[in-house]
Design a protein around this motif. Structure first.
Motif, PDB file in Angstrom:
ATOM      1  N   MET A  33       0.841  -1.197   0.000  1.00  0.00           N
ATOM      2  CA  MET A  33       0.000   0.000   0.000  1.00  0.00           C
ATOM      3  C   MET A  33       0.879   1.252   0.000  1.00  0.00           C
ATOM      4  N   TRP A  34       0.268   2.383  -0.366  1.00  0.00           N
ATOM      5  CA  TRP A  34       0.996   3.650  -0.294  1.00  0.00           C
ATOM      6  C   TRP A  34       1.255   4.004   1.161  1.00  0.00           C
ATOM      7  N   GLN A  35       2.527   4.256   1.477  1.00  0.00           N
ATOM      8  CA  GLN A  35       2.915   4.630   2.829  1.00  0.00           C
ATOM      9  C   GLN A  35       3.550   6.011   2.820  1.00  0.00           C
ATOM     10  N   PRO A  36       3.270   6.834   3.814  1.00  0.00           N
ATOM     11  CA  PRO A  36       3.846   8.179   3.840  1.00  0.00           C
ATOM     12  C   PRO A  36       5.369   8.137   3.849  1.00  0.00           C
ATOM     13  N   SER A  37       5.971   8.963   2.999  1.00  0.00           N
ATOM     14  CA  SER A  37       7.427   9.114   2.978  1.00  0.00           C
ATOM     15  C   SER A  37       7.857   9.952   4.171  1.00  0.00           C
ATOM     16  N   PRO A  38       9.128   9.863   4.587  1.00  0.00           N
ATOM     17  CA  PRO A  38       9.610  10.717   5.682  1.00  0.00           C
ATOM     18  C   PRO A  38       9.434  12.210   5.418  1.00  0.00           C
ATOM     19  N   VAL A  39       9.368  12.621   4.135  1.00  0.00           N
ATOM     20  CA  VAL A  39       9.186  14.047   3.833  1.00  0.00           C
ATOM     21  C   VAL A  39       7.743  14.364   3.453  1.00  0.00           C
ATOM     22  N   ASP A  40       6.829  13.411   3.673  1.00  0.00           N
ATOM     23  CA  ASP A  40       5.421  13.645   3.336  1.00  0.00           C
ATOM     24  C   ASP A  40       4.816  14.725   4.223  1.00  0.00           C
ATOM     25  N   GLY A  41       3.902  15.496   3.654  1.00  0.00           N
ATOM     26  CA  GLY A  41       3.124  16.457   4.425  1.00  0.00           C
ATOM     27  C   GLY A  41       3.896  17.649   4.938  1.00  0.00           C
ATOM     28  N   GLN A  42       5.037  17.954   4.338  1.00  0.00           N
ATOM     29  CA  GLN A  42       5.861  19.063   4.828  1.00  0.00           C
ATOM     30  C   GLN A  42       5.256  20.421   4.465  1.00  0.00           C
ATOM     31  N   TYR A  43       4.453  20.454   3.405  1.00  0.00           N
ATOM     32  CA  TYR A  43       3.919  21.740   2.941  1.00  0.00           C
ATOM     33  C   TYR A  43       2.418  21.624   2.676  1.00  0.00           C
ATOM     34  N   ARG A  44       1.664  22.488   3.333  1.00  0.00           N
ATOM     35  CA  ARG A  44       0.223  22.559   3.096  1.00  0.00           C
ATOM     36  C   ARG A  44      -0.117  23.686   2.130  1.00  0.00           C
ATOM     37  N   ASP A  45       0.749  24.696   2.044  1.00  0.00           N
ATOM     38  CA  ASP A  45       0.507  25.817   1.149  1.00  0.00           C
ATOM     39  C   ASP A  45       1.844  26.390   0.702  1.00  0.00           C
ATOM     40  N   ALA A  46       2.429  25.764  -0.301  1.00  0.00           N
ATOM     41  CA  ALA A  46       3.696  26.229  -0.871  1.00  0.00           C
ATOM     42  C   ALA A  46       3.392  26.837  -2.229  1.00  0.00           C
ATOM     43  N   ASN A  47       3.366  28.160  -2.272  1.00  0.00           N
ATOM     44  CA  ASN A  47       3.012  28.857  -3.509  1.00  0.00           C
ATOM     45  C   ASN A  47       1.629  28.437  -3.988  1.00  0.00           C
ATOM     46  N   GLY A  48       0.738  28.152  -3.029  1.00  0.00           N
ATOM     47  CA  GLY A  48      -0.624  27.759  -3.358  1.00  0.00           C
ATOM     48  C   GLY A  48      -0.799  26.279  -3.625  1.00  0.00           C
ATOM     49  N   HIS A  49       0.212  25.459  -3.296  1.00  0.00           N
ATOM     50  CA  HIS A  49       0.153  24.033  -3.593  1.00  0.00           C
ATOM     51  C   HIS A  49       0.464  23.207  -2.339  1.00  0.00           C
ATOM     52  N   GLN A  50      -0.044  21.982  -2.357  1.00  0.00           N
ATOM     53  CA  GLN A  50       0.174  21.053  -1.251  1.00  0.00           C
ATOM     54  C   GLN A  50       1.169  19.989  -1.691  1.00  0.00           C
ATOM     55  N   PHE A  51       2.015  19.560  -0.747  1.00  0.00           N
ATOM     56  CA  PHE A  51       3.035  18.554  -1.051  1.00  0.00           C
ATOM     57  C   PHE A  51       2.796  17.307  -0.215  1.00  0.00           C
ATOM     58  N   ASP A  52       2.559  16.182  -0.897  1.00  0.00           N
ATOM     59  CA  ASP A  52       2.407  14.899  -0.226  1.00  0.00           C
ATOM     60  C   ASP A  52       3.193  13.859  -1.008  1.00  0.00           C
ATOM     61  N   LEU A  53       3.865  12.964  -0.286  1.00  0.00           N
ATOM     62  CA  LEU A  53       4.754  11.997  -0.921  1.00  0.00           C
ATOM     63  C   LEU A  53       4.565  10.626  -0.275  1.00  0.00           C
ATOM     64  N   PHE A  54       4.337   9.619  -1.111  1.00  0.00           N
ATOM     65  CA  PHE A  54       4.096   8.261  -0.623  1.00  0.00           C
ATOM     66  C   PHE A  54       4.969   7.267  -1.394  1.00  0.00           C
ATOM     67  N   THR A  55       5.329   6.180  -0.720  1.00  0.00           N
ATOM     68  CA  THR A  55       6.131   5.128  -1.341  1.00  0.00           C
ATOM     69  C   THR A  55       5.384   3.802  -1.262  1.00  0.00           C
ATOM     70  N   ALA A  56       5.700   2.896  -2.171  1.00  0.00           N
ATOM     71  CA  ALA A  56       5.100   1.562  -2.177  1.00  0.00           C
ATOM     72  C   ALA A  56       6.062   0.614  -2.870  1.00  0.00           C
ATOM     73  N   GLY A  57       5.760  -0.675  -2.753  1.00  0.00           N
ATOM     74  CA  GLY A  57       6.512  -1.633  -3.533  1.00  0.00           C
ATOM     75  C   GLY A  57       7.576  -2.407  -2.814  1.00  0.00           C
ATOM     76  N   ASP A  58       7.542  -2.446  -1.484  1.00  0.00           N
ATOM     77  CA  ASP A  58       8.543  -3.209  -0.746  1.00  0.00           C
ATOM     78  C   ASP A  58       8.024  -4.561  -0.271  1.00  0.00           C
ATOM     79  N   GLY A  59       6.841  -4.954  -0.736  1.00  0.00           N
ATOM     80  CA  GLY A  59       6.288  -6.245  -0.343  1.00  0.00           C
ATOM     81  C   GLY A  59       6.986  -7.398  -1.050  1.00  0.00           C
ATOM     82  N   TYR A  60       6.768  -8.591  -0.549  1.00  0.00           N
ATOM     83  CA  TYR A  60       7.369  -9.787  -1.138  1.00  0.00           C
ATOM     84  C   TYR A  60       6.717 -10.093  -2.478  1.00  0.00           C
ATOM     85  N   CYS A  61       7.521 -10.386  -3.484  1.00  0.00           N
ATOM     86  CA  CYS A  61       7.015 -10.754  -4.803  1.00  0.00           C
ATOM     87  C   CYS A  61       6.994 -12.280  -4.908  1.00  0.00           C
TER      88      CYS A  61
END
Length: 226
Positions: free
Chosen positions: A70-98
């Motif tokens: 599943m998408w998991q919050p990155s360590p730098v996720d949610g750092q900006y709610r209003d940066a030049n009128g934009h929101q910053f959110d960052l998520f990572t996925a893909g570390d599960g067993y294949c």
């Protein structure tokens, strides 16, 4: 009664499977969801993983794989709610067993598992998002969205002091930017800067611009995006 007849545990003692309470599905998805929804679903998946017992059973492995895919919050996720009128959110996925079997020494061409390094950057203000290979590319793509023109900024040379004793942006860094950056750029809320890096220290760091934005590595200016 023989010892072997004694049950090691009672199945009634295990918590029954819970109904999934979120609109975000319990697996990898490319559908659009608000960042708060992704965080809530990720937190719930982690809670289920920790509650699954006993360790090492198929149910425990399944819970771990669900959480990791599943998408998991990155360590730098949610750092900006209003940066030049934009929101910053960052998520990572893909570390599960294949579980897909390899074909000889090569990967299975039919494998559809999420690969490590898949990163989602999004701006809920605009309902904009991008999927990239790794955090650096995702940060660069988000800045293309929120701060177009950042790739053309002057690069702060390594001779300029970056941090003071409190690990905050140094006054010399601020002065250099005032002398070389366009005034209209520095007037932008959370304006980023671009600094020259070398070796392994090329990660872009939030809140390390004197104006509260990212300190972006110059190596990202030529980053090729998906």
């Amino acid at each position: 009664m023989k010892i072997v007849d004694l049950p090691l545990f009672a199945f009634d003692d295990f918590e029954q499977p819970r109904a999934w309470p979120h609109q975000v599905p319990p697996h990898f998805t490319t559908a659009y969801f608000q960042a708060d929804e992704l965080r809530a679903a990720s937190a719930y998946a982690s809670e289920l993983y920790l509650a699954t017992a006993p360790y090492g059973t198929p149910a425990h492995a399944e819970a771990w794989n669900r959480k990791e895919r599943m998408w998991q919050p990155s360590p730098v996720d949610g750092q900006y709610r209003d940066a030049n009128g934009h929101q910053f959110d960052l998520f990572t996925a893909g570390d599960g067993y294949c579980p897909c079997p390899s074909v000889g020494f090569r990967a299975n061409p039919e494998c559809q598992c999420v690969k490590p390094g898949c990163v989602l950057a999004q701006c809920d203000t605009c309902q904009w998002r991008t999927f990239q290979r790794g955090e650096p590319a995702a940060v660069a793509a988000w800045h293309d969205h929120a701060f177009p023109g950042w790739r053309d900024l002057p690069v702060v040379p390594p001779s300029v002091k970056r941090r003071d004793d409190r690990m905050e942006p140094h006054r010399d860094l601020r002065q250099w930017c005032l002398d070389h950056y366009p005034a209209e750029w520095l007037a932008l809320p959370s304006a980023p800067i671009v600094t020259e890096r070398g070796g392994a220290g090329t990660r872009s760091v939030p809140h390390m611009s004197p104006w509260g934005g990212f300190d972006i590595s110059h190596t990202l200016r030529d980053e090729v995006l998906l």
